[in-house]
Design a protein around this motif. Structure first.
Motif, mmCIF file in Angstrom:
data_model
loop_
_atom_site.group_PDB
_atom_site.id
_atom_site.type_symbol
_atom_site.label_atom_id
_atom_site.label_comp_id
_atom_site.label_asym_id
_atom_site.label_seq_id
_atom_site.Cartn_x
_atom_site.Cartn_y
_atom_site.Cartn_z
ATOM 1 N N LEU A 118 0.861 -1.282 -0.157
ATOM 2 C CA LEU A 118 -0.039 0.091 0.025
ATOM 3 C C LEU A 118 0.957 1.275 0.014
ATOM 4 C CD1 LEU A 118 -2.722 1.494 0.232
ATOM 5 C CD2 LEU A 118 -2.446 1.147 2.580
ATOM 6 N N THR B 71 0.643 5.133 -1.774
ATOM 7 C CA THR B 71 0.147 6.358 -1.388
ATOM 8 C C THR B 71 1.293 7.250 -1.091
ATOM 9 O OG1 THR B 71 0.261 5.217 1.027
ATOM 10 C CG2 THR B 71 -1.865 5.174 -0.094
ATOM 11 N N ARG C 252 -4.668 0.485 -9.022
ATOM 12 C CA ARG C 252 -4.164 -0.718 -8.346
ATOM 13 C C ARG C 252 -5.369 -1.808 -8.117
ATOM 14 N NH1 ARG C 252 0.086 -4.374 -7.538
ATOM 15 N NH2 ARG C 252 -0.035 -5.589 -5.322
ATOM 16 N N ALA C 253 -6.300 -1.311 -7.683
ATOM 17 C CA ALA C 253 -7.493 -2.479 -7.423
ATOM 18 C C ALA C 253 -8.002 -3.099 -9.004
ATOM 19 C CB ALA C 253 -8.546 -1.662 -6.931
ATOM 20 N N GLN D 76 -6.858 2.981 5.931
ATOM 21 C CA GLN D 76 -5.562 2.634 5.618
ATOM 22 C C GLN D 76 -5.095 1.402 6.481
ATOM 23 O OE1 GLN D 76 -2.710 5.378 6.912
ATOM 24 N NE2 GLN D 76 -1.149 4.619 5.713
ATOM 25 N N GLU E 59 -3.836 -6.755 3.318
ATOM 26 C CA GLU E 59 -2.696 -7.363 2.493
ATOM 27 C C GLU E 59 -1.860 -8.353 3.225
ATOM 28 O OE1 GLU E 59 -1.144 -4.377 -0.612
ATOM 29 O OE2 GLU E 59 -0.792 -3.483 1.259
ATOM 30 N N THR F 74 -8.896 -7.736 -0.053
ATOM 31 C CA THR F 74 -8.106 -6.724 -0.346
ATOM 32 C C THR F 74 -8.287 -5.554 -1.272
ATOM 33 O OG1 THR F 74 -6.222 -8.055 0.379
ATOM 34 C CG2 THR F 74 -5.740 -5.938 -0.444
ATOM 35 N N GLU G 161 -10.897 -3.393 -0.199
ATOM 36 C CA GLU G 161 -10.424 -2.376 0.858
ATOM 37 C C GLU G 161 -9.686 -1.287 -0.009
ATOM 38 O OE1 GLU G 161 -11.579 -2.788 3.606
ATOM 39 O OE2 GLU G 161 -11.580 -4.822 4.243
ATOM 40 N N TYR G 162 -9.124 -1.719 -1.168
ATOM 41 C CA TYR G 162 -8.452 -0.629 -1.882
ATOM 42 C C TYR G 162 -9.410 0.331 -2.290
ATOM 43 C CZ TYR G 162 -3.492 -1.803 -2.363
ATOM 44 O OH TYR G 162 -2.133 -1.881 -1.896
ATOM 45 N N VAL H 53 -6.742 -1.752 4.920
ATOM 46 C CA VAL H 53 -5.891 -2.169 3.944
ATOM 47 C C VAL H 53 -4.830 -2.793 4.119
ATOM 48 C CG1 VAL H 53 -4.927 -1.528 1.716
ATOM 49 C CG2 VAL H 53 -7.050 -0.281 2.190
ATOM 50 N N ALA I 189 -9.740 4.499 -1.551
ATOM 51 C CA ALA I 189 -9.862 5.363 -2.737
ATOM 52 C C ALA I 189 -10.618 6.307 -2.665
ATOM 53 C CB ALA I 189 -9.871 4.706 -4.220
ATOM 54 N N LEU J 181 -4.852 4.097 -6.399
ATOM 55 C CA LEU J 181 -5.328 3.060 -5.453
ATOM 56 C C LEU J 181 -6.529 2.223 -6.233
ATOM 57 C CD1 LEU J 181 -5.782 4.685 -2.130
ATOM 58 C CD2 LEU J 181 -4.473 3.169 -2.611
#
Length: 1401
Positions: free
Chosen positions: A206, A210, A1198-1199, A1155, A1162, A1172, A1175-1176, A1158, A1180, A1195
């Protein structure tokens, strides 16, 4: 209530428990002061400052019998009982002490009275300025504090006391601990432990997305100018419909991981151990180091500290060098002799402390990664020592060295549990020992298979061997001595350990005082199944025959019983639904049992009553157990059951038993009510009641009219994972309220079935209308009163009621197969259909009843649970994304994986098959990878250790590579000896020069997979190569690779694999990095915390956000107390808290909690686990709300990358993700990109929700808004019209959504007309036209955020205090209506039609 979430079990990580953050919204803004629970210190010791006391013990009275452990119904859903557990928090206020360490300024430390002195030690060893000290004591006014004392017990310790850190002399043990600690500090940023799956380290990425910690970055960036700097373009492979699926981005490179080298080598010297005369000078051990400047030094660890000596590699000279730099800490010594060390070590520690604590705290159970980069292998003294010292499995800091696991596991169970603090202590101890035991058992199992443990019966052939290592007993999953010959040989021996583990889990959850189970862990490693068990004291000294005093050691030929065991097992009989029954022993004497015959009772030398071999705790599954002369009900026969299975140990799952009993209970209440009404009617007409018995007959024959009632049975919270006994107990203890609750629930679920097709009613093959189940209720006026009457009857134990009513209960009991005639009570006899078990003559009737019950349960699985699962997937209340979440969805409903083929066939025949495509695809991929796993298991057993990587890569090539003639590369023997090596005796299981594996070809493997699918799952795959499968079912090879790797424990090199090349195979042996164990174990639960969590959820459901928030904060506290800082359930807790913070307007707090959620997801579930990904997405949203747009986009990208890998693009959840991405891009004015994502979302929504769904309307509206921003009004109008039509048809003209849409249409039309006018003006008058400036509006952040909230199912209703009161009244009125079963009409005309407005994610 409107929300559908009351039937989501809280323990299920998949569902976002409060997806309808109901109706309180901004009115609840004032709840900022809800207690924030943070880990106060970075080391992850749990300092929860407050322990909650539940007033009296009333609320937890039933905890003792563990009867209603997770009885969501009785506890939380009943509206009138909403005051369930008022929490009184005893604040144990913390205080501050000053700490003075040598060479540093004094600093303040916040501590709590329950902490131990040891925890301050931990904090100091973690702090940047004191982390290099390990061997010190804390002193108060010159007195040394005891490490294990609680702070509150120390005299004179108070606010502002000064604690001095005093350096203590070293011992060998302390010196080792010190070197270990320094090594850990040097490697603290190095991820290799996480890749290698050691010491409970796991990966987290993560912070890469970020840029460090979110909390700070929000303050650093100026909000205003953020728009200009964002580069929003996603990488090519993330865009919709991209064809490439790279693997490398799964593990982005973290720049912090490029380790700053502080030291080249730190290792034990070859001169250890010190000779006697040096020992007497205080030498403890010698170290050898090479600094970054290439200086080779030899160091002595002495009692006074560390100094340089004069030894070299080949000459021993222990005299101190000149200067010797004597230092108490190795770090101080190295800082003096190596400037580079000093500089880099300081920098490294700075970075280490900046990391989020959740990135470095150990997880409770090891998580393995299926991919890893090529890591350079560095010299590491600690790992080397771990591997080769006699440190087999004992940890150095435990006195007495090896741990007596059995004693630890049982002693923790015996701890007192009368009040909350005691229970917390007990649960924490149980959890800690379990996670330690699981780790030790895994290590031992690997050592056994790798051939590093001596067998206790070395003379026998390898598959029969048993092992003891570190006080744990290991056995292999083979049929030893034909023990399972009758039951299916090796297949049965392979299934027995997991069945046994389920039994251990079930008895452990019931938690009866005085009844003990063994610690059990099942490990699959390198194709072998190993069972690890703790050892009953004394069992190894005596023969099994003498020690078993209850049960049977030969499957029921000889049986013994014991009164104490019967008494103990009787307590488990109700929660586990096990019926007490009699069997005959070899002398034809009747023996009474309260479990299956295999369950053995042994009294250990410690006097404890142990039960073991719990493989038949739950009754057999007749769909997979053909018995001569027995007919299954037609529902099962139509599906082609009974089917032959590999073994005869197929059992029903506990979740199924729970759902079945609950379903029968609802039936029982209905029947009693109907009969009472008939009696009432007959009283008026003065006739007798022959009709009653007839109805009861038909019901029992037809397996009950299984229409609508099933949905409620299967959706209700009682089907949670590992639930203990959540069905309603209806003897005298039952309160009528909890029954009302189930009733209410059953009715409340009806209005929500507005799906395109009602699957629940597939009773006799064809789909009936959804009304059929309701006819009973609505056709009969006054049914509600009758039900209440029925409840009162059942509640009193049939004693003081008139005979008429008693007859009613009797009839209803008979009809549903209850074992008692005066109250509802269904239990199963687990010995029915066990070969070798004989029953006495007099119980023949009872046995017939039990047989019928088992047949009904088997039919219930096929005719109710499978359709209900499919229905849940259709209305998206179940959204599996990968194999693991699919398995979980099946298991929650009590469906075993062996039914996967049946489930897929059912989906195939469903009219709405197109809307289940995602489910079907995941199911097929799961079925194929499971078949491949079965084949791989036997394949691996024939491979010797030196050829392992070659064999695994060859198998993967045959499985996934398009290269048609994958040839195994036999490893060129790196060490060919000149003399022909003599044949060794086969020591390791499966050793030997066996190269049969090399002859496997792709076509042969796929033939085997197809035949395995046919024989195990009864499912036909007509494909003979991977490419055909991919083509036919729309699978992705990368997804198949992920699934097979996770299931078998393979770890592969992370790089791009070319699966589709027809010229060379995709994998080489260099690509296989490791093979990990796959571990199954018991997960002990934090029961009190779980209750708080559920109560909090219930409060939130009812719209009491602030109270809900407090309860959930309390739950978080208790979870931290029991589990430590990292756990799946804490993750769910944090997610819910973040959502509540967000709804109540505290965005920064929401960001901070999410945060953590997440990071934890992970670390505990894995970096690409479906949870996960969810959660992302939440994170976001909160980032966007906090103005961190670029982070929000990163984010979301990534998801999307993770989701593409896990399940591909064609999945309903992808629509939500793409809507989110599209909206954020719209907000940063990237219109073209935004359209690509939003139009993709529109396509997917249309496919999975049907073109007339409100989600599709919303999608049209979002697309229209982007076109408006681009000033393409014609397209905008077209989309908005579509949306308007849907709203008008679904909601009617008067609905506000329809009105909003029509307003927007008018506005668009005006804009279009204005634009046209301007264009005409320009055409007519050329460049000197007077042009009215057009309004091109970039969307405001607020409007984007509003749309984001809508699509993510978050609703804010700005309400005044008065509105809130009305709302609560309305909510309560609704709940009462539901309890009376009148919701049908009420919901039609209600103004608050939230159901339709909220897309529930």
């Amino acid at each position: 209530m409107v929300s559908k979430t009351d039937d989501i079990p809280a323990s299920v990580p998949d569902c976002n428990p409060v997806d309808l953050a109901d109706e309180a919204g901004d009115g609840a803004q004032d709840s900022k002061e809800t207690s924030k629970t943070r880990l106060k210190d970075p080391c992850g010791c749990e300092h929860s400052a407050d322990t909650a006391m539940v007033n009296g013990d009333g609320a937890h009275g039933h905890m003792e019998e563990a009867e209603t452990k997770q009885d969501g119904n009785g506890e939380a859903d009943a509206g009138e009982e909403s005051n369930e557990q008022e929490v009184i928090v005893i604040q144990d206020t913390g205080f501050t002490v000053k700490i003075q360490a040598p060479g540093t300024e004094p600093f303040d430390l916040q501590v709590s009275p329950q902490e131990m002195v040891q925890e301050i030690h931990q904090v100091l060893m973690d702090r940047e300025d004191t982390c290099h000290r390990t061997c010190f004591s804390l002193q108060l006014d010159g007195n040394v504090l005891d490490n294990f004392a609680e702070l509150k017990s120390i005299e004179g310790l108070q606010e502002g006391s000064l604690l001095k850190v005093v350096e203590e002399p070293y011992t060998v043990r302390e010196a080792r601990i010190h070197v270990r600690h320094i090594r850990d500090l040097l490697k603290s940023l190095d991820p290799s432990d996480a890749y290698n799956g050691v010491d409970c380290n796991s990966l987290s990425f993560l912070s890469i997305f970020t840029d460090g910690d979110l909390g700070d970055s929000g303050k650093r960036k100026k909000k205003g100018n953020e728009l200009e700097q964002i580069d929003c373009t996603p990488p090519e492979h993330i865009l919709p419909n991209s064809k490439e699926h790279p693997l490398v981005p799964l593990q982005p490179q973290n720049k912090d991981w490029k380790p700053m080298q502080c030291l080249k080598v730190l290792t034990m010297s070859g001169w250890n151990p010190p000779p006697g005369n040096r020992k007497m000078h205080g030498d403890l051990m010698y170290l050898y180091m090479v600094t970054v400047e290439e200086r080779h030094v030899s160091v002595t660890a002495s009692t006074r500290g560390f100094y340089l000596n004069q030894s070299t590699t080949y000459t021993f000279n222990p005299k101190p060098a000149n200067p010797s730099f004597l230092s108490h800490s190795l770090v101080e010594l190295l800082s003096q002799i190596s400037p580079a060390f000093k500089k880099n070590f300081t920098a490294l520690q700075k970075k280490r402390v900046q990391r989020h604590p959740f990135e470095r705290i150990a997880t409770p159970f090891q998580v393995y990664s299926w991919t890893a980069p090529q890591v350079d292998h560095a010299m590491d003294c600690v790992r080397a020592e771990d591997a080769y010292t006699s440190r087999l499995g004992y940890e150095e800091h435990i006195p007495g060295q090896t741990r007596d696991w059995n004693e630890e596991l049982q002693t923790t169970r015996e701890l007192p549990r009368k009040n909350l603090p005691e229970r917390l202590l007990r649960e924490r101890a149980i959890f800690k020992v379990h996670s330690d035991f699981a780790a030790a058992a895994t290590r031992g199992a690997m050592a056994v298979i790798d051939g590093n443990v001596m067998a206790i019966n070395p003379g026998e052939e390898t598959r029969m061997q048993m092992f003891i290592w570190n006080n744990i007993f290991f056995s292999l999953g083979f049929d030893v001595r034909d023990h399972y010959r009758e039951l299916g040989g090796d297949a049965a021996a392979h299934a027995a350990p997991t069945n046994d583990l389920n039994g251990v889990r079930a008895y452990g959850a019931v938690d009866v005082e005085g009844l003990y189970t063994l610690g059990t862990v099942v490990v699959d490693y390198r194709g072998y199944r190993v069972t690890a068990q703790s050892i009953i004291p004394g069992i190894l000294e005596r023969e099994q025959e003498q020690s078993v005093i209850y049960g049977s050691i030969d499957f029921g030929k000889t049986v013994v019983s014991h009164s104490k065991y019967l008494e103990l097992l009787e307590k488990t009989s109700r929660p586990l639904k096990v019926q007490r029954h009699n069997v005959l022993n070899e002398k034809n004497e009747t023996v009474e049992l309260c479990s299956s015959v295999e369950c053995k009772g042994i009294i250990g030398n410690d006097g404890r009553h142990y039960i073991l071999d719990l493989l038949r705790t739950f009754p057999p599954d007749l769909n997979f157990l053909p018995v001569d002369g027995e007919e299954l009900p037609p529902e099962s026969q139509r599906q082609g059951f009974p089917r032959q299975h590999r073994h005869r140990l197929a059992c029903l799952r506990q979740e199924l038993i729970e759902a079945f009993v609950e379903h029968r209970y609802l039936l029982f209440m209905k029947m009693a009510a109907l009969q009472l009404m008939q009696q009432k009617a007959n009283k008026d007409t003065k006739t007798d009641t022959p009709a009653i018995t007839e109805t009861s007959e038909t019901v029992s024959e037809n397996n009950a009219d299984t229409t609508q009632t099933q949905t409620s049975a299967s959706d209700s919270p009682s089907t949670t994972e590992g639930s203990t006994d959540s069905t309603i107990q209806t003897d005298n203890s039952t309160s009528a309220a909890s029954q009302a609750a189930t009733d209410g629930e059953e009715n409340s679920l009806k209005p929500t079935t507005n799906g395109p097709l009602d699957l629940t009613a597939t009773q006799n093959g064809e789909c009936k209308s959804p009304l059929e189940g309701k006819e009973l209720d609505e056709s009969v006026p006054g049914l509600a009163q009758a039900k209440e009457l029925a409840e009162t009857l059942v509640a009193e134990d049939g004693s003081c009621i008139d005979p008429k009513s008693r007859e009613v209960v009797l009839n209803a009991c008979k009809a549903v197969g209850s074992i008692s005639n005066t109250s509802f009570d269904i239990r199963f006899n687990p010995d029915i259909f066990s070969p070798g078990v004989r029953f006495p003559e007099e119980s023949t009737d009872d046995i017939q009843k039990q047989k019928q019950l088992l047949k009904d349960a088997a039919a219930f699985l096929v005719s109710c649970q499978i359709p209900s699962l499919v229905k849940d997937c259709l209305d998206h209340s179940a959204l599996p994304m990968d194999g693991a979440t699919l398995t979980e969805a099946l298991h929650q409903r009590g469906i075993n994986i062996r039914y996967l083929g049946t489930v897929l066939e059912f989906v195939d025949k469903t009219p709405a098959k197109a809307q289940l495509e995602h489910f079907y695809r995941i199911g097929i991929s799961e079925l194929i990878t499971r078949c491949a796993k079965h084949i791989f298991k036997t394949y691996l057993q024939g491979v010797e250790l030196s050829a392992l990587s070659a064999a695994v890569s060859h198998f993967l090539n045959c499985f996934l590579s398009s290269f048609p003639d994958a040839v195994a590369h036999l490893p060129p023997d790196e060490l060919v000896s000149r003399r022909k090596s003599r044949k060794r005796r086969n020591r390791v299981p499966g050793g030997g020069d066996n190269t049969a594996w090399a002859s496997l070809t792709p076509s042969e493997l796929w033939k085997n997979i197809a035949s395995e699918a046919q024989s195990y799952y009864h499912f036909t795959i007509q494909c003979d190569s991977v490419d055909q499968v991919v083509e036919k079912y729309g699978l992705q090879k990368i997804t198949l690779l992920r699934e097979i790797s996770i299931k078998t424990g393979i770890q592969i090199l992370i790089k791009e694999y070319n699966f589709d090349s027809r010229h060379k195979p995709a994998f080489t042996e260099e690509d296989i990095l490791n093979i990990f164990p796959v571990v199954k174990h018991v997960n002990p639960k934090a029961s009190d915390a779980f209750h708080f969590f559920q109560s909090g959820q219930a409060k939130v459901q009812q719209g009491f956000l602030k109270e809900g928030c407090e309860l959930i904060n309390e739950a978080l506290n208790l979870f931290n107390n029991v589990y430590g800082a990292m756990h799946v359930e804490i993750c769910a807790c944090l997610r819910l808290l973040a959502r509540l913070n967000y709804i109540m307007g505290d965005h920064p707090e929401a960001l901070s909690n999410q945060q953590k959620a997440v990071l934890m997801s992970e670390r505990v579930l894995g970096i690409e686990h479906p949870n996960t990904i969810q959660e992302y997405m939440h994170l976001a949203l909160y980032c966007f709300a906090n103005g961190q747009l670029s982070t929000a986009l990163k984010l979301l990208y990534r998801a999307r990358f993770l989701m593409l890998m896990v399940c591909g693009e064609d999945h309903p959840e992808m629509a939500l993700l793409d809507s989110n991405i599209g909206l954020v891009l719209h907000g940063v004015m990237e219109y073209d990109l935004s359209l690509r994502f939003l139009e993709n979302a529109l396509t997917i929504n249309t496919k999975y929700h049907g073109p007339r769904s409100l989600k599709v309307a919303l999608s049209h509206h979002l697309v229209a808004r982007v076109y408006e921003s681009k000033a393409e009004f014609r397209s905008a109008l077209q989309h908005e019209k579509e949306g308007y039509t849907i709203y008008k048809n679904q909601m009617g003209e008067a609905h506000e959504k329809t009105k909003e849409s029509s307003e927007y249409l008018k506005y668009l039309t005006q804009q279009a007309v204005a634009l046209q006018r301007t264009m005409n003006e320009i055409y007519k008058n050329g460049s000197n036209a007077s042009i009215m400036p057009l309004k091109f509006t970039a969307p405001s952040m607020a409007s984007v955020l509003e749309q984001l909230n809508i699509i993510n199912g978050i609703i804010f209703i700005p309400l005044s205090q008065k509105d809130l009161e009305n709302l609560k009244a309305e909510v309560q009125r609704r709940q009462q209506l539901q309890e009376l079963g009148k919701t049908e009409e009420a919901i039609e005309d209600s103004p608050l039609e939230l159901e339709d407005k909220i897309p529930i994610d």
